[in-house]
Scaffold this active site. Structure first.
Site, mmCIF file in Angstrom:
data_model
loop_
_atom_site.group_PDB
_atom_site.id
_atom_site.type_symbol
_atom_site.label_atom_id
_atom_site.label_comp_id
_atom_site.label_asym_id
_atom_site.label_seq_id
_atom_site.Cartn_x
_atom_site.Cartn_y
_atom_site.Cartn_z
ATOM 1 N N ASP A 80 -2.092 39.234 -65.965
ATOM 2 C CA ASP A 80 -1.462 38.250 -66.850
ATOM 3 C C ASP A 80 -1.123 38.967 -68.155
ATOM 4 O O ASP A 80 -1.943 39.726 -68.670
ATOM 5 C CB ASP A 80 -2.422 37.079 -67.122
ATOM 6 C CG ASP A 80 -1.705 35.833 -67.629
ATOM 7 O OD1 ASP A 80 -0.943 35.955 -68.612
ATOM 8 O OD2 ASP A 80 -1.916 34.744 -67.068
ATOM 9 N N SER A 86 -2.632 24.634 -76.274
ATOM 10 C CA SER A 86 -2.186 23.696 -75.234
ATOM 11 C C SER A 86 -2.698 24.081 -73.853
ATOM 12 O O SER A 86 -2.644 23.276 -72.914
ATOM 13 C CB SER A 86 -0.656 23.613 -75.219
ATOM 14 O OG SER A 86 -0.096 24.880 -74.912
ATOM 15 N N ASN A 87 -3.188 25.319 -73.687
ATOM 16 C CA ASN A 87 -3.742 25.755 -72.396
ATOM 17 C C ASN A 87 -5.100 25.135 -72.105
ATOM 18 O O ASN A 87 -5.499 25.012 -70.936
ATOM 19 C CB ASN A 87 -3.920 27.270 -72.366
ATOM 20 C CG ASN A 87 -2.648 28.071 -72.564
ATOM 21 O OD1 ASN A 87 -2.706 29.184 -73.067
ATOM 22 N ND2 ASN A 87 -1.494 27.539 -72.202
ATOM 23 N N ARG A 111 -6.537 22.518 -69.323
ATOM 24 C CA ARG A 111 -6.670 22.776 -67.881
ATOM 25 C C ARG A 111 -7.156 24.186 -67.557
ATOM 26 O O ARG A 111 -7.663 24.434 -66.464
ATOM 27 C CB ARG A 111 -5.327 22.537 -67.173
ATOM 28 C CG ARG A 111 -4.237 23.500 -67.637
ATOM 29 C CD ARG A 111 -2.822 23.006 -67.372
ATOM 30 N NE ARG A 111 -1.831 23.960 -67.875
ATOM 31 C CZ ARG A 111 -1.470 24.047 -69.153
ATOM 32 N NH1 ARG A 111 -2.021 23.267 -70.061
ATOM 33 N NH2 ARG A 111 -0.561 24.914 -69.544
ATOM 34 N N ASP A 147 3.327 30.766 -62.057
ATOM 35 C CA ASP A 147 4.063 29.528 -62.307
ATOM 36 C C ASP A 147 5.573 29.733 -62.380
ATOM 37 O O ASP A 147 6.287 28.885 -62.912
ATOM 38 C CB ASP A 147 3.561 28.856 -63.596
ATOM 39 C CG ASP A 147 3.691 29.759 -64.814
ATOM 40 O OD1 ASP A 147 4.200 30.896 -64.670
ATOM 41 O OD2 ASP A 147 3.276 29.336 -65.911
ATOM 42 N N CYS A 185 5.327 23.020 -66.029
ATOM 43 C CA CYS A 185 4.279 22.175 -66.616
ATOM 44 C C CYS A 185 4.527 21.920 -68.096
ATOM 45 O O CYS A 185 4.131 20.888 -68.625
ATOM 46 C CB CYS A 185 2.908 22.837 -66.416
ATOM 47 S SG CYS A 185 2.399 22.927 -64.682
ATOM 48 N N CYS A 206 18.314 51.341 -54.577
ATOM 49 C CA CYS A 206 17.373 51.544 -55.689
ATOM 50 C C CYS A 206 17.244 53.052 -55.864
ATOM 51 O O CYS A 206 18.194 53.791 -55.613
ATOM 52 C CB CYS A 206 16.040 50.862 -55.408
ATOM 53 S SG CYS A 206 15.195 51.478 -53.936
#
Length: 357
Positions: free
Chosen positions: A69, A76-77, A80, A137, A194, A318
Site C-alpha cells: 500500500d 475518514s479511514n 472501517r 479498491d 466508497c 514491451c
C-alpha cells in the site's frame, strides 16, 4: 485443492497453547497450524478489507504477512480500517498495519511494501508469497493482480465492498478468474467508489473474515475452496447468496498467444503493411527509445480497459515480451482476434536492426 504450503517446524508448547482452538479442529490440527506458520501471505491494500484481513491472518498464525500500500492513514479511514487508530493519522498504512500485527503477535514477520502495485513490480512483489489476498479498491489493480497470478499459475482470494454489499471469491488460473467475472472494466465514472457512495464498516469486516477463512483453507487444504463460485453479501437484507462462475471460453483461447517476430514486423513496415504498433511500457521507457510510429498505452491502463486499444490489426510490445503477453491475454479475453505481440519485445526489435526514435 491440496495444501499450498508445506508444514514448518514442530510447534513449541507456547504455540500449542496460543493456537489450541485451531488444534482442536481435525481439518487444521497441528499440521495445519505448522503450515500456517510456514506460510507467506500478501495482502494487497491495507484499507477497508486489507485492514481486518491483516489482523485475522495474524491471529491465525500466518508466519509471514506482506502488505502492499502506498497510502497514508486519513481520519475518514478509521470508520472501517480497524488496523489503524487516531494516533496513526498521517502515517504510512503499511507502518500502522505492521504495528497492529506486532501488537497481536510480535513473533510474526511483516514485510512492508510501501508502493503501488504496478505492471513493473507486480511479478516481483507477489512472487515472494504463497498466496495473495486482493482487497484493492480499483479495477486497474484488480486486473493487474489477476493477470499477474494467471501468468504465475497460482490461485488467489478476492473481495470487494460498496455501501451495504460485498463479494468474495477464490480465483484459479485453471478455472474461473476475475476476468471471467468482469471481462472488462466499466467506463470511467460509471461505478462510484466508497469515497462517493459510502460503505458500512461492518460489511468490510464480514467480507474480510470470509477472505481470511478461504486463505486458511487454501494454506492448510481444509474444506472446499470458493473456486468457481462468487459469494454475494447483502447486509441490509442480511443474506449471503452463491453464484456460479465459469471460465469464459474466449479467455482459454488467450493462452495460445499469437506472436510476430521482429524480422517479420520490420519486413511488414518496409512493405507498407497496415498494422498499428502499441507500446505497453511506461512513458519513460518509451521516451528513451521507441519503434517509429508506436502508440504509447501503458500496461496498467490497457489492463484496466482493453477497449482503449486502437482498432484494426495491432502489434503489442514491451521491452522483452512479458508485459505484452500479459496485455495480449486481456485483449483476447475481451474478444479481439486481430492482435499479436512482438516476440522478444523492443530488445528483439533493436537486435534485428529496427529503426528507433
Amino acid at each position: 485443492m491440496r495444501p499450498l504450503v508445506a508444514p514448518g517446524p514442530e510447534l513449541t508448547p507456547a504455540q500449542r497453547e496460543r493456537w489450541s482452538r485451531h488444534l482442536l479442529l481435525p481439518e487444521i490440527g497441528e499440521e495445519g497450524q505448522r503450515r500456517l506458520l510456514n506460510a507467506r501471505v500478501l495482502v494487497v491494500g491495507a484499507g477497508g478489507l486489507g485492514s481486518p484481513a491483516l489482523l485475522y491472518l495474524a491471529a491465525a498464525g500466518v508466519g509471514t504477512i506482506g502488505v502492499v500500500d502506498d497510502d497514508v492513514v486519513e481520519e475518514s479511514n478509521l470508520q472501517r480500517q480497524v488496523a489503524h487508530g487516531t494516533a496513526d493519522v498521517g502515517r504510512a498504512k503499511v507502518d500502522s498495519a505492521a504495528d497492529a500485527v506486532a501488537r497481536l503477535d510480535p513473533s510474526l514477520t511483516v514485510v512492508r511494501h510501501r508502493e503501488r502495485l504496478t505492471a513493473q513490480n507486480a511479478a516481483d512483489v507477489v512472487g515472494g508469497y504463497d498466496l495473495v489476498l486482493d482487497g484493492s479498491d480499483t479495477f486497474e489493480t484488480r486486473y493487474l493482480v489477476n493477470d499477474t497470478l494467471v501468468a504465475a499459475g497460482r490461485p488467489w482470494v478476492w473481495g470487494a465492498v460498496l455501501r451495504f454489499d460485498g463479494h468474495v471469491s477464490v480465483f484459479d488460473p485453471a478455472g474461473a478468474t476475475y476476468r471471467d467475472l468482469f471481462p472488462t472494466a466499466p467506463p470511467p465514472g460509471t461505478v462510484p467508489g466508497c469515497g462517493e457512495a459510502g460503505v458500512l464498516g461492518g460489511v468490510c469486516a464480514a467480507v474480510a473474515s470470509v477472505m481470511v477463512t478461504e486463505a486458511v483453507k487454501l494454506v492448510t487444504g481444509a474444506g472446499r475452496p470458493l473456486t468457481g463460485r462468487v459469494l454475494v453479501h447483502d447486509a441490509l437484507a442480511m443474506t449471503w447468496r452463491e453464484l456460479p462462475l465459469r471460465p469464459d471460453p474466449r479467455r482459454s483461447a488467450a493462452e495460445v498467444l499469437p506472436t510476430v517476430s521482429a524480422q517479420d514486423l520490420l519486413r511488414d513496415g518496409q512493405e507498407g503493411a497496415a498494422r498499428t504498433v502499441v507500446d505497453v511500457r511506461e512513458p519513460d521507457e518509451h521516451a528513451a527509445g521507441a519503434v517509429p510510429g508506436a502508440v504509447l498505452l501503458p500496461l496498467a491502463e490497457l489492463l484496466a480497459d482493453p477497449g482503449r486499444l486502437p482498432g484494426g490489426p495491432v502489434v503489442l510490445h514491451c521491452e522483452r515480451g512479458g508485459r505484452s503477453a500479459q496485455a495480449l491475454r486481456a485483449v483476447v479475453a475481451s474478444g479481439r482476434t486481430d492482435v499479436v505481440h512482438l516476440d522478444g519485445g523492443f530488445a528483439a526489435w533493436r537486435a534485428a536492426g529496427g529503426p528507433v526514435v
